[in-house]
Write a protein that holds these residues in place. Structure first.
Motif, PDB file in Angstrom:
ATOM      1  N   PHE A 269       0.098   4.113   6.627  1.00  0.00           N
ATOM      2  CA  PHE A 269       0.514   2.796   6.145  1.00  0.00           C
ATOM      3  C   PHE A 269       1.883   2.400   6.696  1.00  0.00           C
ATOM      4  CE2 PHE A 269      -2.334   3.509   2.272  1.00  0.00           C
ATOM      5  CZ  PHE A 269      -3.360   2.750   2.812  1.00  0.00           C
ATOM      6  N   ILE A 270       2.824   3.335   6.729  1.00  0.00           N
ATOM      7  CA  ILE A 270       4.161   2.996   7.233  1.00  0.00           C
ATOM      8  C   ILE A 270       4.119   2.733   8.732  1.00  0.00           C
ATOM      9  CG2 ILE A 270       6.488   3.894   7.623  1.00  0.00           C
ATOM     10  CD1 ILE A 270       6.422   5.063   4.850  1.00  0.00           C
ATOM     11  N   PHE A 271       3.343   3.505   9.489  1.00  0.00           N
ATOM     12  CA  PHE A 271       3.224   3.256  10.923  1.00  0.00           C
ATOM     13  C   PHE A 271       2.617   1.878  11.175  1.00  0.00           C
ATOM     14  CE2 PHE A 271       0.943   3.459  14.969  1.00  0.00           C
ATOM     15  CZ  PHE A 271       1.980   3.832  15.809  1.00  0.00           C
ATOM     16  N   SER A 272       1.572   1.534  10.443  1.00  0.00           N
ATOM     17  CA  SER A 272       0.956   0.217  10.587  1.00  0.00           C
ATOM     18  C   SER A 272       1.915  -0.890  10.174  1.00  0.00           C
ATOM     19  CB  SER A 272      -0.321   0.130   9.754  1.00  0.00           C
ATOM     20  OG  SER A 272      -1.249   1.083  10.178  1.00  0.00           O
ATOM     21  N   TRP A 273       2.666  -0.649   9.120  1.00  0.00           N
ATOM     22  CA  TRP A 273       3.646  -1.630   8.644  1.00  0.00           C
ATOM     23  C   TRP A 273       4.726  -1.865   9.691  1.00  0.00           C
ATOM     24  CZ3 TRP A 273       8.785  -0.648   6.702  1.00  0.00           C
ATOM     25  CH2 TRP A 273       9.378  -1.745   6.064  1.00  0.00           C
ATOM     26  N   LEU A 274       5.232  -0.788  10.299  1.00  0.00           N
ATOM     27  CA  LEU A 274       6.269  -0.935  11.323  1.00  0.00           C
ATOM     28  C   LEU A 274       5.733  -1.632  12.575  1.00  0.00           C
ATOM     29  CD1 LEU A 274       8.170   2.464  11.046  1.00  0.00           C
ATOM     30  CD2 LEU A 274       8.984   0.196  10.382  1.00  0.00           C
TER      31      LEU A 274
ATOM     32  N   ALA B 240       0.829  -1.210   0.000  1.00  0.00           N
ATOM     33  CA  ALA B 240       0.000   0.000   0.000  1.00  0.00           C
ATOM     34  C   ALA B 240       0.858   1.252   0.000  1.00  0.00           C
ATOM     35  CB  ALA B 240      -0.948  -0.011   1.200  1.00  0.00           C
ATOM     36  N   TRP B 241       1.865   1.325   0.884  1.00  0.00           N
ATOM     37  CA  TRP B 241       2.668   2.549   0.885  1.00  0.00           C
ATOM     38  C   TRP B 241       3.674   2.575  -0.256  1.00  0.00           C
ATOM     39  CZ3 TRP B 241       7.914   2.631   1.542  1.00  0.00           C
ATOM     40  CH2 TRP B 241       8.523   1.586   2.245  1.00  0.00           C
ATOM     41  N   CYS B 242       4.128   1.425  -0.732  1.00  0.00           N
ATOM     42  CA  CYS B 242       5.063   1.416  -1.868  1.00  0.00           C
ATOM     43  C   CYS B 242       4.402   1.925  -3.149  1.00  0.00           C
ATOM     44  CB  CYS B 242       5.621   0.011  -2.085  1.00  0.00           C
ATOM     45  SG  CYS B 242       6.862  -0.458  -0.887  1.00  0.00           S
ATOM     46  N   PHE B 243       3.130   1.591  -3.346  1.00  0.00           N
ATOM     47  CA  PHE B 243       2.432   2.084  -4.539  1.00  0.00           C
ATOM     48  C   PHE B 243       2.276   3.597  -4.500  1.00  0.00           C
ATOM     49  CE2 PHE B 243       0.642  -2.278  -5.300  1.00  0.00           C
ATOM     50  CZ  PHE B 243       1.201  -2.427  -6.563  1.00  0.00           C
ATOM     51  N   ILE B 244       2.108   4.166  -3.321  1.00  0.00           N
ATOM     52  CA  ILE B 244       1.973   5.627  -3.239  1.00  0.00           C
ATOM     53  C   ILE B 244       3.308   6.302  -3.520  1.00  0.00           C
ATOM     54  CG2 ILE B 244       1.478   7.587  -1.736  1.00  0.00           C
ATOM     55  CD1 ILE B 244      -0.514   5.869  -0.279  1.00  0.00           C
ATOM     56  N   VAL B 245       4.355   5.867  -2.847  1.00  0.00           N
ATOM     57  CA  VAL B 245       5.640   6.569  -2.972  1.00  0.00           C
ATOM     58  C   VAL B 245       6.332   6.281  -4.297  1.00  0.00           C
ATOM     59  CG1 VAL B 245       5.964   6.707  -0.486  1.00  0.00           C
ATOM     60  CG2 VAL B 245       6.972   4.806  -1.742  1.00  0.00           C
ATOM     61  N   SER B 246       5.801   5.358  -5.101  1.00  0.00           N
ATOM     62  CA  SER B 246       6.397   5.118  -6.415  1.00  0.00           C
ATOM     63  C   SER B 246       6.058   6.240  -7.403  1.00  0.00           C
ATOM     64  CB  SER B 246       5.949   3.772  -6.966  1.00  0.00           C
ATOM     65  OG  SER B 246       4.565   3.788  -7.227  1.00  0.00           O
ATOM     66  N   VAL B 247       5.062   7.050  -7.072  1.00  0.00           N
ATOM     67  CA  VAL B 247       4.740   8.218  -7.889  1.00  0.00           C
ATOM     68  C   VAL B 247       5.528   9.393  -7.317  1.00  0.00           C
ATOM     69  CG1 VAL B 247       2.888   9.747  -8.658  1.00  0.00           C
ATOM     70  CG2 VAL B 247       2.450   7.302  -8.381  1.00  0.00           C
ATOM     71  N   TRP B 248       6.336  10.025  -8.131  1.00  0.00           N
ATOM     72  CA  TRP B 248       7.303  10.996  -7.624  1.00  0.00           C
ATOM     73  C   TRP B 248       6.675  12.232  -7.002  1.00  0.00           C
ATOM     74  CZ3 TRP B 248       7.510  15.897  -9.638  1.00  0.00           C
ATOM     75  CH2 TRP B 248       6.879  16.089 -10.870  1.00  0.00           C
ATOM     76  N   TRP B 249       5.464  12.611  -7.374  1.00  0.00           N
ATOM     77  CA  TRP B 249       4.861  13.842  -6.862  1.00  0.00           C
ATOM     78  C   TRP B 249       3.861  13.588  -5.744  1.00  0.00           C
ATOM     79  CZ3 TRP B 249      -0.259  13.250  -7.956  1.00  0.00           C
ATOM     80  CH2 TRP B 249      -0.583  12.446  -9.043  1.00  0.00           C
ATOM     81  N   TRP B 250       3.920  12.427  -5.093  1.00  0.00           N
ATOM     82  CA  TRP B 250       2.964  12.096  -4.035  1.00  0.00           C
ATOM     83  C   TRP B 250       3.060  13.052  -2.853  1.00  0.00           C
ATOM     84  CZ3 TRP B 250       4.260  11.030   0.954  1.00  0.00           C
ATOM     85  CH2 TRP B 250       5.600  10.771   1.206  1.00  0.00           C
ATOM     86  N   SER B 251       4.224  13.612  -2.587  1.00  0.00           N
ATOM     87  CA  SER B 251       4.415  14.444  -1.396  1.00  0.00           C
ATOM     88  C   SER B 251       3.771  15.823  -1.523  1.00  0.00           C
ATOM     89  CB  SER B 251       5.902  14.599  -1.094  1.00  0.00           C
ATOM     90  OG  SER B 251       6.555  15.238  -2.166  1.00  0.00           O
ATOM     91  N   HIS B 252       3.220  16.150  -2.680  1.00  0.00           N
ATOM     92  CA  HIS B 252       2.557  17.448  -2.853  1.00  0.00           C
ATOM     93  C   HIS B 252       1.111  17.430  -2.357  1.00  0.00           C
ATOM     94  CE1 HIS B 252       5.981  19.038  -4.998  1.00  0.00           C
ATOM     95  NE2 HIS B 252       5.980  17.974  -5.786  1.00  0.00           N
TER      96      HIS B 252
END
Length: 166
Positions: free
Chosen positions: A63-68, A40-52
């Protein structure tokens, strides 16, 4: 000759790999949750402009908090740390609370991703895996609740059920 009683060996707490845990329903759920939240989080961060997008920033956090948290629980139970090193902690209650928290985080994160996934296929995939892992966290919550309290949340507590807080 008298024996000295101070030379007794202290009980050792060994850490080993508990492969049998992976075959339990909770173990299988943790493994699937681990991979689904990672996707779930890898699909989001694979798009370069997600942080906007602020909603995607929260989704990545959720997703990263749940993953950790899932990774920490998985390592703790596979290595048997819950029974040897941290045996004084109420692991059943910790799991129930974490599963409830991760359910809400992933539900909100998946909703944030789904609301902005009109044209980006990676966001659609992330939302799909996010909703799948949300259902998995509900299943884990129910399994750990039953294991901890001896009943499901909708069942009435009986006086003979064991007390977790003792």
């Amino acid at each position: 000759m008298s024996q000295n009683s101070s030379n007794k060996a202290a009980p050792s707490s060994s850490i080993g790999i508990n492969v049998g845990f992976l075959a339990t329903p909770i173990g299988v759920a943790l493994i699937v949750e681990f991979f689904c939240t990672m996707l779930a989080w890898c699909f989001i961060v694979s798009v370069w402009w997600w942080s906007h997008w602020h909603s995607l920033q929260f989704a990545v956090f959720g997703f990263i908090f749940s993953w950790l948290c899932t990774l920490i629980l998985l390592v703790t139970f596979i290595l048997g740390l819950h029974g040897s090193v941290c045996s004084n902690l109420p692991w059943g209650i910790i799991q129930v609370v974490l599963n409830a928290l991760m359910f809400f985080l992933c539900l909100i994160a998946s909703s944030c991703v789904a609301s902005g996934s009109k044209r980006v296929e990676n966001f659609r995939a992330s939302a799909a895996f996010g909703f799948i892992v949300t259902v998995l966290f509900v299943a884990s919550f129910l399994l750990t609740f039953r294991k901890t309290f001896g009943r499901f949340p909708w069942q009435k507590a009986t006086p003979s059920s064991h007390n977790v807080f003792v």
